[in-house]
Design a protein around this motif. Sequence first.
Motif, PDB file in Angstrom:
ATOM      1  N   ILE A  16      98.467  44.947  44.553  1.00 23.80           N
ATOM      2  CA  ILE A  16      98.127  42.951  44.626  1.00 23.80           C
ATOM      3  C   ILE A  16      97.529  42.944  45.853  1.00 23.80           C
ATOM      4  O   ILE A  16      97.771  43.491  47.528  1.00 23.80           O
ATOM      5  CB  ILE A  16      98.591  42.341  45.097  1.00 23.80           C
ATOM      6  CG1 ILE A  16     100.092  42.378  43.338  1.00 23.80           C
ATOM      7  CG2 ILE A  16      99.263  40.980  44.856  1.00 23.80           C
ATOM      8  CD1 ILE A  16     101.872  42.123  42.888  1.00 23.80           C
TER       9      ILE A  16
ATOM     10  N   GLY B 241      92.875  37.308  47.534  1.00 24.02           N
ATOM     11  CA  GLY B 241      91.465  37.403  46.779  1.00 24.02           C
ATOM     12  C   GLY B 241      90.651  36.174  47.090  1.00 24.02           C
ATOM     13  O   GLY B 241      89.800  35.829  46.783  1.00 24.02           O
TER      14      GLY B 241
ATOM     15  N   GLU C   7      94.283  34.073  52.614  1.00 19.41           N
ATOM     16  CA  GLU C   7      94.947  35.287  52.004  1.00 19.41           C
ATOM     17  C   GLU C   7      94.609  36.653  52.903  1.00 19.41           C
ATOM     18  O   GLU C   7      95.609  37.353  53.904  1.00 19.41           O
ATOM     19  CB  GLU C   7      95.408  35.170  50.796  1.00 19.41           C
ATOM     20  CG  GLU C   7      95.624  34.321  50.020  1.00 19.41           C
ATOM     21  CD  GLU C   7      95.794  35.069  48.368  1.00 19.41           C
ATOM     22  OE1 GLU C   7      95.930  34.379  47.913  1.00 19.41           O
ATOM     23  OE2 GLU C   7      95.223  36.278  48.027  1.00 19.41           O
TER      24      GLU C   7
ATOM     25  N   TRP D  42      95.946  34.936  44.761  1.00 15.67           N
ATOM     26  CA  TRP D  42      96.216  36.444  43.899  1.00 15.67           C
ATOM     27  C   TRP D  42      96.975  36.101  42.610  1.00 15.67           C
ATOM     28  O   TRP D  42      97.164  36.815  42.111  1.00 15.67           O
ATOM     29  CB  TRP D  42      97.021  37.356  45.152  1.00 15.67           C
ATOM     30  CG  TRP D  42      98.887  36.795  45.692  1.00 15.67           C
ATOM     31  CD1 TRP D  42      98.544  35.647  46.523  1.00 15.67           C
ATOM     32  CD2 TRP D  42      99.312  36.752  44.269  1.00 15.67           C
ATOM     33  NE1 TRP D  42     100.267  35.290  46.741  1.00 15.67           N
ATOM     34  CE2 TRP D  42     100.931  35.763  45.461  1.00 15.67           C
ATOM     35  CE3 TRP D  42     100.092  37.318  43.744  1.00 15.67           C
ATOM     36  CZ2 TRP D  42     101.977  35.366  45.313  1.00 15.67           C
ATOM     37  CZ3 TRP D  42     101.674  37.019  43.551  1.00 15.67           C
ATOM     38  CH2 TRP D  42     102.221  36.646  43.965  1.00 15.67           C
TER      39      TRP D  42
ATOM     40  N   TYR E  10      95.711  38.281  39.268  1.00 18.85           N
ATOM     41  CA  TYR E  10      97.292  38.933  38.996  1.00 18.85           C
ATOM     42  C   TYR E  10      97.314  38.524  37.733  1.00 18.85           C
ATOM     43  O   TYR E  10      98.606  38.816  37.084  1.00 18.85           O
ATOM     44  CB  TYR E  10      97.429  39.537  39.331  1.00 18.85           C
ATOM     45  CG  TYR E  10      96.648  40.465  40.694  1.00 18.85           C
ATOM     46  CD1 TYR E  10      96.702  41.803  40.649  1.00 18.85           C
ATOM     47  CD2 TYR E  10      96.286  40.329  41.649  1.00 18.85           C
ATOM     48  CE1 TYR E  10      96.235  43.181  41.292  1.00 18.85           C
ATOM     49  CE2 TYR E  10      96.285  40.959  42.593  1.00 18.85           C
ATOM     50  CZ  TYR E  10      95.341  41.671  42.386  1.00 18.85           C
ATOM     51  OH  TYR E  10      95.237  42.559  43.355  1.00 18.85           O
TER      52      TYR E  10
ATOM     53  N   PRO F 167      93.358  43.506  38.733  1.00 19.54           N
ATOM     54  CA  PRO F 167      93.337  42.076  39.335  1.00 19.54           C
ATOM     55  C   PRO F 167      92.443  42.039  38.045  1.00 19.54           C
ATOM     56  O   PRO F 167      91.138  42.665  37.139  1.00 19.54           O
ATOM     57  CB  PRO F 167      92.781  42.154  40.238  1.00 19.54           C
ATOM     58  CG  PRO F 167      91.635  43.747  40.576  1.00 19.54           C
ATOM     59  CD  PRO F 167      92.355  44.649  39.694  1.00 19.54           C
TER      60      PRO F 167
ATOM     61  N   GLY G 178      99.103  31.939  47.371  1.00 20.53           N
ATOM     62  CA  GLY G 178      98.741  32.073  45.804  1.00 20.53           C
ATOM     63  C   GLY G 178      98.836  30.744  44.933  1.00 20.53           C
ATOM     64  O   GLY G 178      97.838  30.646  44.479  1.00 20.53           O
TER      65      GLY G 178
END
Length: 169
Positions: A129, A132, A136, A94, A98, A84, A63
């Motif tokens: 969650i 992205g 990930e 992520w 978020y 999101p 992240g």
Amino acid sequence: RISRAARLLRILRVAKARRIIHKVRQLYALWNEHISAMAQGARLVVFFVVGIHWVACVWVFFGRNSIDEDAEAYDLEVCGEGGPCEKGISGSPWMVRYAVHGERFSKWEQYVVALNWAAAAVTKASIDIYPGNEEERLFVFLMNVGAFLLCALLLASIVAVVTQAQEDT
């Protein structure tokens, strides 16, 4: 006659003591089996918790890894409720998607969010969650395979303990 009766009483006491010793040994063996099963269960729980911790740490790493330092944090007023801040499945990491990065959340709060995500992902609970970017997604795929294997190991261990307990009774 009295000496024979005394000797007979001693023999009976020895026989009774042998039975008591045998019962104590049986109880000790049963106790050891229960302690061993509880220790094995405790090891699995510790392994599970440490695994979730490491998954959370790697999730935070992904992240933070590709966040542009000059990027502005999303305004939470613009983001969808619990969703999101970006549309589509590809884009920012992520933490950006978020709005968990930046000064709004401390490192501890980011870790707790990641820990919650990791626990939900490993146990297959739902959490909103999602990854992205490609790195990930690859991590989530590998983590899901690992979680499947971990659950299979946990189930096999439980079956082995129950089977052993049934054989001993």
